[in-house]
Design an enzyme around this catalytic site. Structure first.
Site, short mmCIF file in Angstrom:
data_model
loop_
_atom_site.label_atom_id
_atom_site.label_comp_id
_atom_site.label_asym_id
_atom_site.label_seq_id
_atom_site.Cartn_x
_atom_site.Cartn_y
_atom_site.Cartn_z
N GLN A 4 2.33 -5.75 -3.40
CA GLN A 4 2.60 -5.86 -1.96
C GLN A 4 3.90 -5.10 -1.63
O GLN A 4 4.26 -4.18 -2.33
CB GLN A 4 2.67 -7.32 -1.49
CG GLN A 4 1.32 -8.04 -1.50
CD GLN A 4 0.93 -8.57 -2.86
OE1 GLN A 4 1.70 -9.20 -3.54
NE2 GLN A 4 -0.29 -8.30 -3.28
N ASP A 12 0.82 -1.23 0.00
CA ASP A 12 0.00 0.00 0.00
C ASP A 12 0.84 1.27 0.00
O ASP A 12 0.42 2.30 0.53
CB ASP A 12 -0.96 0.02 1.21
CG ASP A 12 -1.76 -1.25 1.32
OD1 ASP A 12 -2.26 -1.69 0.27
OD2 ASP A 12 -1.88 -1.81 2.42
N GLU A 13 2.02 1.21 -0.59
CA GLU A 13 2.90 2.39 -0.60
C GLU A 13 2.45 3.41 -1.66
O GLU A 13 2.86 4.57 -1.59
CB GLU A 13 4.36 2.00 -0.89
CG GLU A 13 5.00 1.11 0.15
CD GLU A 13 4.80 -0.36 -0.14
OE1 GLU A 13 4.05 -0.70 -1.10
OE2 GLU A 13 5.36 -1.20 0.59
N LYS A 38 2.32 2.28 -5.22
CA LYS A 38 3.04 1.87 -6.43
C LYS A 38 2.24 2.17 -7.69
O LYS A 38 2.79 2.62 -8.69
CB LYS A 38 3.35 0.36 -6.37
CG LYS A 38 4.23 -0.03 -5.22
CD LYS A 38 4.35 -1.54 -5.08
CE LYS A 38 3.11 -2.21 -4.53
NZ LYS A 38 2.77 -1.94 -3.14
N ARG A 66 -6.13 0.21 7.99
CA ARG A 66 -4.70 -0.08 8.07
C ARG A 66 -4.15 0.41 9.40
O ARG A 66 -4.55 1.46 9.90
CB ARG A 66 -3.94 0.60 6.93
CG ARG A 66 -4.36 0.10 5.56
CD ARG A 66 -3.55 0.80 4.46
NE ARG A 66 -4.05 0.42 3.15
CZ ARG A 66 -4.25 1.27 2.14
NH1 ARG A 66 -3.99 2.56 2.30
NH2 ARG A 66 -4.70 0.84 1.00
N GLY A 85 -4.18 -4.05 -4.56
CA GLY A 85 -5.17 -3.05 -4.97
C GLY A 85 -4.40 -1.80 -5.35
O GLY A 85 -4.04 -1.02 -4.48
N HIS A 86 -4.08 -1.66 -6.61
CA HIS A 86 -3.28 -0.52 -7.04
C HIS A 86 -4.20 0.64 -7.44
O HIS A 86 -4.99 0.51 -8.37
CB HIS A 86 -2.34 -0.93 -8.19
CG HIS A 86 -1.28 -1.88 -7.72
ND1 HIS A 86 -0.38 -2.48 -8.56
CD2 HIS A 86 -0.95 -2.30 -6.48
CE1 HIS A 86 0.45 -3.24 -7.85
NE2 HIS A 86 0.10 -3.15 -6.58
P1 IMP Z 1 -2.50 -12.78 1.28
O1 IMP Z 1 -1.40 -12.45 0.35
O2 IMP Z 1 -3.84 -12.30 0.80
O3 IMP Z 1 -2.53 -14.20 1.71
O4 IMP Z 1 -2.24 -11.94 2.64
C1 IMP Z 1 -1.10 -12.14 3.43
C2 IMP Z 1 -0.73 -10.87 4.16
O5 IMP Z 1 -0.30 -9.90 3.22
C3 IMP Z 1 -1.88 -10.22 4.93
O6 IMP Z 1 -1.38 -9.57 6.06
C4 IMP Z 1 -2.41 -9.19 3.95
O7 IMP Z 1 -3.09 -8.14 4.60
C5 IMP Z 1 -1.12 -8.74 3.32
N1 IMP Z 1 -1.31 -8.25 1.96
C6 IMP Z 1 -1.52 -8.97 0.84
N2 IMP Z 1 -1.61 -8.19 -0.22
C7 IMP Z 1 -1.46 -6.93 0.21
C8 IMP Z 1 -1.44 -5.66 -0.45
O8 IMP Z 1 -1.55 -5.55 -1.67
N3 IMP Z 1 -1.24 -4.59 0.36
C9 IMP Z 1 -1.05 -4.70 1.68
N4 IMP Z 1 -1.06 -5.85 2.34
C10 IMP Z 1 -1.26 -6.96 1.61
#
Ligand code: IMP
Length: 423
Positions: A224, A13-14, A16, A305, A40-41
């Site tokens: 991520q 969530d920086e 990107k 968040r 979620g970009h």
């Molecule tokens: P998963 O990748 O959906 O299994 O989630 C694993 C961990 O990564 C959880 O803490 C999610 O909240 C976090 N996470 C996954 N995708 C994102 C992202 O795009 N932004 C922020 N956190 C993420």
């Protein structure tokens, strides 16, 4: 022509998506290399906010090709929803969007398995986005997965059925109550696959080799953040892919010596969504202000968040692992109004002061050590050049550049494309 990389240096969530969109004019190809619709970009221009989950963030530009690489996991149902959103904006994705045959498919039962696995963990849950990411990568590395290229084979439905049956047994094994209607989920899945098959599937690594041979410029887009990397992140509270620079090599077929610039994106403070340790997390007014002013809610799940001060120990670690050559600081505007800003420059780890990111950063082991700097009160969101920046912001930037030994080349002061200051 060399490939440039863009990735997140914190827990995702920086911002990107915004920067890829801003930089796309300079590139022929934007290529996503890992993750899936857990991302979620968010992009904003002409007063419209767009959220992309699978599609690379260059899709709104006229000329760039957008490639979904082999390292990405694709949920046809979500991808088709994204395509439908693009229809409203008259985007010619049939010619501009290419999908790697080697990308793995997220099946409806992967999503169910994710939910069952999380529910069975109780308090120890990862806080997954429940998009089926972990189970899909498990099938990939376990050599059971279905890939985009399999959809071109006549027996793919049979292979799907075998895998889904196995998943149902695994769901049962978790011993949690999970209500679902697999028939309905499968109907959606089959319908989405039919639409997906109208897109162009390619041998993406060959496409990338050829593009390089022709001197095309490529930007590899990460999802991520580095602290969610399956190897280097805060395991097990991580995602299931390599979010760091090496992931671009395996997720696209780019040789390491072809990578030139590595753009590291970070927020001027820190956020995290989901479970897991977060040394600089704030539980006070300051954290609440960051969440409110920064509108810190997940663009995929809507979850609030967690917010905290900038953690330079963690950021330095990410800069090193990725070989970052240029830093881009997001959401500087959110820090306007804080009289004093804190920056974590070391950890007290098991009683000793350390400057590196250790194996275990659980709160019982780690306490942040802060350097305090003066904040600024000016609203940054209307500023359009560096010369308008308050001195305190310039000091903040200089301090970070010195600590991280890397230049900050972009400062973002708001979500819109235009609110981007090149330094
Ligand atoms: P998963 O990748 O959906 O299994 O989630 C694993 C961990 O990564 C959880 O803490 C999610 O909240 C976090 N996470 C996954 N995708 C994102 C992202 O795009 N932004 C922020 N956190 C993420």
């Amino acid at each position: 022509m060399a490939v440039n990389l863009l990735l997140g240096l914190q827990w995702g969530d920086e911002g990107k998506g915004k920067i890829v969109d801003v930089l796309t004019n300079d590139y022929d190809i934007i290529a996503r290399f890992q993750g899936g619709p857990n991302a979620g970009h968010t992009l904003e221009f002409d007063s419209i906010k767009h959220v992309l989950h699978t599609i690379p963030s260059g899709i709104f530009h006229k000329t760039a090709i957008n490639l979904v690489g082999n390292g990405v996991v694709i949920d046809p149902v979500i991808l088709v929803k994204e395509l439908k959103n693009l229809d409203k904006f008259d985007i010619d994705y049939k010619s501009k969007l290419l999908i790697s045959r080697k990308a793995h498919l997220i099946l409806p039962t992967h999503r169910l398995l994710d939910a069952a696995s999380e529910a069975s963990k109780g308090k120890a849950k990862i806080g997954s986005t429940l998009k089926g990411i972990g189970p899909t990568y498990m099938d990939k590395t376990g050599r059971n997965g279905l890939r985009i290229g399999d959809l071109e084979l006549s027996d793919w439905k049979e292979r799907y059925r075998n895998l889904a049956n196995k998943h149902e047994a695994m769901i049962e094994f978790h011993g949690v109550e999970l209500e679902y209607d697999l028939k309905a989920l499968e109907a959606d899945f089959y319908e989405a696959v039919t639409i997906l098959k109208e897109l162009t599937f390619i041998d993406s690594e060959e496409y990338i080799f050829e593009a390089q041979r022709q001197g095309k410029s490529i930007l590899a887009e990460g999802a991520q953040g580095s602290l969610l990397d399956v190897d280097f992140g805060t395991y097990p509270f991580v995602t299931s892919s390599n979010t760091t620079a090496a992931g671009a090599c395996t997720g696209l077929g780019i040789a390491p010596n072809k990578i030139k610039e590595v753009f590291g994106i970070f927020k001027a403070y820190t956020t995290r969504v989901g479970s897991g340790p977060f040394p600089t997390e704030l539980f006070d007014e300051d954290g609440a202000t960051m969440a409110k002013v920064g509108n810190e809610f997940g663009s995929t799940t809507g979850r609030a968040r967690r917010c905290g001060w900038l953690d330079l120990v963690a950021l330095k670690y990410a800069v090193q692992i990725n070989g970052v050559t240029q830093l881009m600081m997001m959401k500087g505007d959110v820090l306007s109004g804080f009289e004093t800003l804190k920056i974590c420059t070391a950890y007290k780890y098991k009683g000793k002061e350390i400057k590196h990111f250790p194996y275990n950063i659980e709160p019982e082991n780690v306490e942040p050590i802060y350097t305090e700097v003066k904040g600024w009160s000016q609203d940054l969101t209307k500023m359009s050049k560096k010369s308008q920046f308050p001195n305190e912001l310039n000091d903040y930037i200089t301090f970070l550049e010195k600590e991280l030994e890397t230049p900050i080349t972009i400062v973002s002061v708001g979500p819109d494309r235009k609110q981007t200051i090149h330094m």
